[in-house]
Each structure stands twice: as C-alpha cells, then as structure tokens.
Design a protein around this motif. Sequence first.
Motif, PDB file in Angstrom:
ATOM      1  N   THR A  82       0.765  -1.137   0.079  1.00  0.00           N
ATOM      2  CA  THR A  82       0.164   0.059  -0.038  1.00  0.00           C
ATOM      3  C   THR A  82       0.867   1.115   0.015  1.00  0.00           C
ATOM      4  N   SER A  83       0.272   2.265  -0.559  1.00  0.00           N
ATOM      5  CA  SER A  83       1.098   3.614  -0.328  1.00  0.00           C
ATOM      6  C   SER A  83       0.062   4.680  -0.763  1.00  0.00           C
ATOM      7  N   ALA A  84       0.365   5.964  -0.001  1.00  0.00           N
ATOM      8  CA  ALA A  84      -0.573   6.894  -0.330  1.00  0.00           C
ATOM      9  C   ALA A  84      -0.238   7.695  -1.441  1.00  0.00           C
ATOM     10  N   VAL A  85      -1.262   7.990  -2.326  1.00  0.00           N
ATOM     11  CA  VAL A  85      -0.987   8.772  -3.452  1.00  0.00           C
ATOM     12  C   VAL A  85      -1.615  10.068  -3.719  1.00  0.00           C
ATOM     13  N   PRO A  86      -1.041  11.249  -3.703  1.00  0.00           N
ATOM     14  CA  PRO A  86      -1.639  12.751  -3.568  1.00  0.00           C
ATOM     15  C   PRO A  86      -2.083  12.885  -4.680  1.00  0.00           C
ATOM     16  N   ARG A  87      -3.168  13.200  -5.031  1.00  0.00           N
ATOM     17  CA  ARG A  87      -3.837  13.759  -6.339  1.00  0.00           C
ATOM     18  C   ARG A  87      -3.244  15.148  -6.636  1.00  0.00           C
ATOM     19  N   PRO A  88      -3.432  15.606  -7.917  1.00  0.00           N
ATOM     20  CA  PRO A  88      -2.881  16.825  -8.397  1.00  0.00           C
ATOM     21  C   PRO A  88      -3.944  17.898  -7.953  1.00  0.00           C
ATOM     22  N   THR A  89      -4.654  17.708  -6.898  1.00  0.00           N
ATOM     23  CA  THR A  89      -5.963  18.611  -6.628  1.00  0.00           C
ATOM     24  C   THR A  89      -5.929  19.055  -5.265  1.00  0.00           C
ATOM     25  N   VAL A  90      -6.256  20.233  -4.790  1.00  0.00           N
ATOM     26  CA  VAL A  90      -6.633  20.695  -3.475  1.00  0.00           C
ATOM     27  C   VAL A  90      -8.018  21.177  -3.140  1.00  0.00           C
ATOM     28  N   ALA A  91      -8.346  20.349  -2.157  1.00  0.00           N
ATOM     29  CA  ALA A  91     -10.011  20.467  -1.729  1.00  0.00           C
ATOM     30  C   ALA A  91     -10.044  22.017  -1.415  1.00  0.00           C
ATOM     31  N   THR A  92     -10.875  22.762  -1.800  1.00  0.00           N
ATOM     32  CA  THR A  92     -10.645  24.333  -1.563  1.00  0.00           C
ATOM     33  C   THR A  92     -12.197  24.873  -1.331  1.00  0.00           C
ATOM     34  N   VAL A  93     -12.517  25.811  -0.471  1.00  0.00           N
ATOM     35  CA  VAL A  93     -13.420  26.757  -0.699  1.00  0.00           C
ATOM     36  C   VAL A  93     -13.310  28.060  -1.327  1.00  0.00           C
ATOM     37  N   LEU A  94     -14.121  28.111  -2.625  1.00  0.00           N
ATOM     38  CA  LEU A  94     -13.697  29.139  -3.102  1.00  0.00           C
ATOM     39  C   LEU A  94     -15.025  30.293  -2.896  1.00  0.00           C
ATOM     40  N   LEU A  95     -14.623  31.635  -2.565  1.00  0.00           N
ATOM     41  CA  LEU A  95     -15.401  32.402  -2.086  1.00  0.00           C
ATOM     42  C   LEU A  95     -15.465  33.642  -3.268  1.00  0.00           C
ATOM     43  N   ARG A  96     -16.384  33.545  -4.134  1.00  0.00           N
ATOM     44  CA  ARG A  96     -16.550  33.991  -5.565  1.00  0.00           C
ATOM     45  C   ARG A  96     -16.996  35.532  -5.400  1.00  0.00           C
ATOM     46  N   PRO A  97     -16.228  36.479  -5.718  1.00  0.00           N
ATOM     47  CA  PRO A  97     -16.310  37.867  -5.559  1.00  0.00           C
ATOM     48  C   PRO A  97     -17.076  38.162  -6.659  1.00  0.00           C
ATOM     49  N   VAL A  98     -17.420  37.444  -7.912  1.00  0.00           N
ATOM     50  CA  VAL A  98     -18.223  37.601  -8.947  1.00  0.00           C
ATOM     51  C   VAL A  98     -19.540  37.659  -8.562  1.00  0.00           C
ATOM     52  N   SER A  99     -20.023  37.116  -7.628  1.00  0.00           N
ATOM     53  CA  SER A  99     -21.147  36.957  -6.937  1.00  0.00           C
ATOM     54  C   SER A  99     -21.918  38.393  -6.258  1.00  0.00           C
ATOM     55  N   GLU A 100     -22.986  38.670  -6.421  1.00  0.00           N
ATOM     56  CA  GLU A 100     -23.271  39.766  -5.645  1.00  0.00           C
ATOM     57  C   GLU A 100     -23.086  39.866  -4.147  1.00  0.00           C
ATOM     58  N   ALA A 101     -23.529  38.577  -3.541  1.00  0.00           N
ATOM     59  CA  ALA A 101     -23.274  38.622  -2.129  1.00  0.00           C
ATOM     60  C   ALA A 101     -21.991  38.592  -1.357  1.00  0.00           C
ATOM     61  N   MET A 102     -20.927  37.945  -2.324  1.00  0.00           N
ATOM     62  CA  MET A 102     -19.712  37.875  -1.830  1.00  0.00           C
ATOM     63  C   MET A 102     -18.752  38.894  -2.401  1.00  0.00           C
ATOM     64  N   ARG A 103     -19.288  40.074  -3.059  1.00  0.00           N
ATOM     65  CA  ARG A 103     -18.608  40.986  -3.752  1.00  0.00           C
ATOM     66  C   ARG A 103     -17.743  41.869  -2.662  1.00  0.00           C
ATOM     67  N   GLU A 104     -18.029  42.010  -1.516  1.00  0.00           N
ATOM     68  CA  GLU A 104     -17.202  42.805  -0.567  1.00  0.00           C
ATOM     69  C   GLU A 104     -16.203  42.107   0.021  1.00  0.00           C
ATOM     70  N   SER A 105     -15.033  42.579   0.328  1.00  0.00           N
ATOM     71  CA  SER A 105     -14.154  41.766   0.998  1.00  0.00           C
ATOM     72  C   SER A 105     -14.409  41.349   2.385  1.00  0.00           C
ATOM     73  N   ALA A 106     -15.123  42.572   2.983  1.00  0.00           N
ATOM     74  CA  ALA A 106     -15.543  42.282   4.483  1.00  0.00           C
ATOM     75  C   ALA A 106     -16.418  41.140   4.523  1.00  0.00           C
ATOM     76  N   VAL A 107     -17.230  40.781   3.881  1.00  0.00           N
ATOM     77  CA  VAL A 107     -18.263  39.689   3.903  1.00  0.00           C
ATOM     78  C   VAL A 107     -17.356  38.437   3.490  1.00  0.00           C
ATOM     79  N   ARG A 108     -16.505  38.369   2.728  1.00  0.00           N
ATOM     80  CA  ARG A 108     -15.746  37.039   2.351  1.00  0.00           C
ATOM     81  C   ARG A 108     -14.911  36.906   3.609  1.00  0.00           C
TER      82      ARG A 108
END
Length: 556
Positions: free
Chosen positions: A280-306
């Motif tokens: 057995t061996s652990a194999v890291p994938r080329p991906t990182v699980a992430t929460v994206l806070l999308r400033p393109v959305s109206e609700a998340m546009r402000e840095s303070a809200v994010r």
Amino acid sequence: MRRVVAVVAALALAGCTNAPPPPLVTTDVARTEPSRAVDTGEIVVGVDSVAGGYNPHKLADQSAITTALAQTMLPSVFRTGPDGVRRLDRTLMVSAEVTSAEPYVVTYRVRPEAAWSDSAPIAAEDFVYLWEQLRDAPGAIDAAGYQLISNISASDGGKVVEVTFAKPYPGWRSLFGDLLPAHLLKDSPGGWDGALADGYPASGGPYSLRLLDRDRGEVVLERNDRYWAEPVELDRVVLRRTDVPGMVGALRTGHQQVGLTPVDADDEPLIEGLGAEVTTSAVPRPTVATVLLRPVSEAMRESAVRRAVVAALDRAALIAAGTGGGPAAALPADALVLPPSAPDYAATRPSGVPVKPNAKQTQQLLTDAGFAKDTAGVWARGGSPLTLVIAAGRPDYTELATELQRQLTEAGIQSSIATPADPYRSPEPVDLLVGPLPADSDPATTLAGRFGCTATAHPAPSTTPTPPPTAPDPTANPLGYCDLSTDEAIESALTGSAPVASVLESVEPRLWQAALVYPLYQETDQLVTHRTVAGVAAGPPLAGPFAVADQWHRRG
C-alpha cells in the motif's frame, strides 16, 4: 430377446423373496472447488467512482477517473518524470524548442507516424483546437499560458507546429498536454461543453476505450492496436466501481488486483487485514480541496463579507468531513498555489487568517459592512438576510458542503446547497464553491490561472495578432476575480520578468487578505497492489499510478 426375458424374470423372483439386495458398491470421486482461470492479460482496478464528464481540461470534470483515462489515451508533448520535472515525450514528439526570442516562438515537431486510433494524424489541428478552447472557456484549467499565444501555424502536413506568443513564456512546457482529437470534437454536438461528456471518440495512447458503463460502474480499456509506439503487455485494464469493503474482498479472492480510492480512518484496518498479500501507499492527487469565495457573485463582492465567512469556519471540522481521518488529513493545505506534496511547498497562510470560528471577528466585519442580526439571529442588511448558495464541485463533496452549511448556520448566515453540473458555468448564482482546484507543477501558471486577469488578447487564428484588450476579463479564472494591483506582479512571474518565488512572497499575503480561496487539504488516494501484479506504482509527482500504466503486467 431371450436375455431380456431372463433378466426380467430374475428381477421378478427377487421381488418375491425377503433377501436383501446386494450392496451397492461406489467409487469415491475426487471433488474440486470451482475456479476461474486466471486471465494474465487483464488487471482489474477498484475505484470509488467512474462518473464523468471526462475532459481533463475542465475544472468541473476533475476526478481520479478523468485523470486515469487521459493518461492512458491522450497524447502529451511533455510528461512529468520521476523527479517531478517535465520531459519531452519522445513517443509523440521529435523535438520541441524555443526557436525565436523576438517574437517568442516555440517549434514543435510531431513524429510522422503518430496517429489517433481512427488513423487520423496527430498534428497541428489538435494544437489549434486546444488553444482555441482553453483561451476562452470559463472553468478551463491553466488557461493563462494559452491566452499568451497569438498565433499557431503549421507546415509539413501539420507535423511541424510553430506557436507564437505575445510575450515570453518560460512555462511553455506546461502547454499541449492531453491533446484532443480535433477532427472529431470541433463540430460535435454541444461543442466544448459536451466534449468528452460520455467518453472518448478516439485514442492517441497505448490503450483505447472499449466500454464505459456508468450504471454498472465499469470502464474497460483495451490495448490500442493502432498505437505506433511499443505496445503494452496487457490486453485490457478494467476500472470497476466499488467501496472499500468490496475492494478488500475482491483483492482477497483475486477478482481485483489493484485498488485506488480515497479511504477514511475506518477503512484502514480492513486494508491492513490483507497482510503480506498486498502493498500500500498514499498517492496525493494533483488537486487541493478548496472553498472558493467568489467575488463575482453579488453577495460575496465585498471583501468584508468574504472575510467574515472565513472567520466563521472551523477548518479542522471541514477537513474531517472531507477526509474522514484518512491519508488526505495528513496533507493540510496552507498555501494558495503550491500543493502540500510539492518539493518547494511552504505554508504561506498569515497568522491573521483564522482556522477556528471567531464569532467576534465575524460580528465586527459584518457590522462594519452594514449588517445586523434580526430577531431570529440571522444577519441581514436592509431587511434582506445574508443568504449564500453553496455549490458542491463534485457529488463526493456534498458532505463537506453540508458541514460548511452547518457552520454558517451557527454563525447566523443562511445558506442553501446546489449541485449544478458545472458550477463554474452555472446560470444560477454561486457564492461559495467547494471542490478540487488543480495543482500544476509550474507555479507561475497556477498563480495566473487562479488569480490573474486575462493575460493577453483572444486573437483569431491568423498571422496578425489582435491588439490587447483595454480592460481585464473578469472571467479569466474560476473565481471571476481580477485585481490590477496584483495582476502586474502575477504577469511578471508568468512571463519570466520576475522570479516566481519572489512574486509569491509578495502576492500571496494580499490574496489571503482578500479571502478569495480557503484551501483545506490535498486529495489523496490509497493505492493497494496485490502481489500478483508488477509495475504498478504511485507514479511521478502529481501524476499518479496511471501515468505508468504502460508498464503494468501480471506475474506468472
């Protein structure tokens, strides 16, 4: 006839007497357990899912099965070596080199015999197709390098490809990996969105697709008889959907020879129970699980809200929900560009970015932004509650999205969970996106792809480059983010006018402060290999086991 009558008479006489019949004499027959002949031309791999799309260039399609299919069937100009350095793939290429500095030109020479499984040549058309799609499509991976290209020309029947860049690009070796069959896809129904949605129409690698059955959870790859390079030893590789207990049972009985799947803490004792039969061996994938806070959305546009949302999060609980305490939990991600398994990785998260819920900080930030808690304890502004839409980037991210929703509810922020087919191109607003972000071995390309504005114009295929745009394109990255104050430094790293290490040192703290992405952990699979197979290994860094699938074979 007389013999028959005599026998019948004898039997009748015996039936009229009290004498017992003669003892029945039997002969022991050797009993053997039914067995299935070992197919030494096949390796069966247990995987957690075979669901797709299968386009390796789309963020929405990122998964282990997509990587496996791309590495076994799609040609690439460069491939990652054991040391993590990209090297020219000489099964496809004769050469690839910078042939002019001003303008910046890279000339590619494709082997004359390189062809798709339908006999169409692998040529300039495939290079042009990938360029045209990735420079424009939202939700594309590592588009920044393709956006620097101003023209592609061809000669020698398309086997010599000259790529002209608007600016120097030291990371050009990251381009033209996983080439696609342009002659079959360019006019296909659904266009780029539908490309590889249900499978591969042709192969340019050592294997070709024989069967893809989502309902049964099975993918069958067979040796590509039209592959021009050295053929693989195996007749077929079968990828079969299973859970960990099912995988362990199949490995024990010989119905599977390899397992490649995420595991949690409860699964590890089951695998350990196989003992010396497996490695057995652990194999890291080329991906990182992430929460994206999308400033393109109206609700998340402000840095303070994010930033208020980030202050409400319990990072350890999110990681536990996503990993179940498995091997991925040992690779927490504390940088915005490099993944934890990268040789040059170092944590860049400033001490001011919280990892535990900070109610005071959330309250202060939302109050400063004009929000107040209503009688129900929900944050609202102008009579409208702060309500966020959370999208799960893949079905297996639903549990993590649910934990995120629970934490927001505790902080007084309303939310709902959506599962759009492509959250990066959803017609409905997406405020928070929980999913995998790909990690490239070229950090300048990754930096520009995640946080940069459009690198250059989107010229039509011609010999005359189009002038650069007057304004940045806010859809140039998965966040819909563009900040000209950081973009100049990002572009300097991309074009080589500044060292990428110094750019990361200056830019990453500002990006952390902007609260755009909140990395959690690097996705990791457990590779379980039965002793009856050989050549199966973890593979090069950020590439994985299927990068060396051409070396797999059965023992004996």
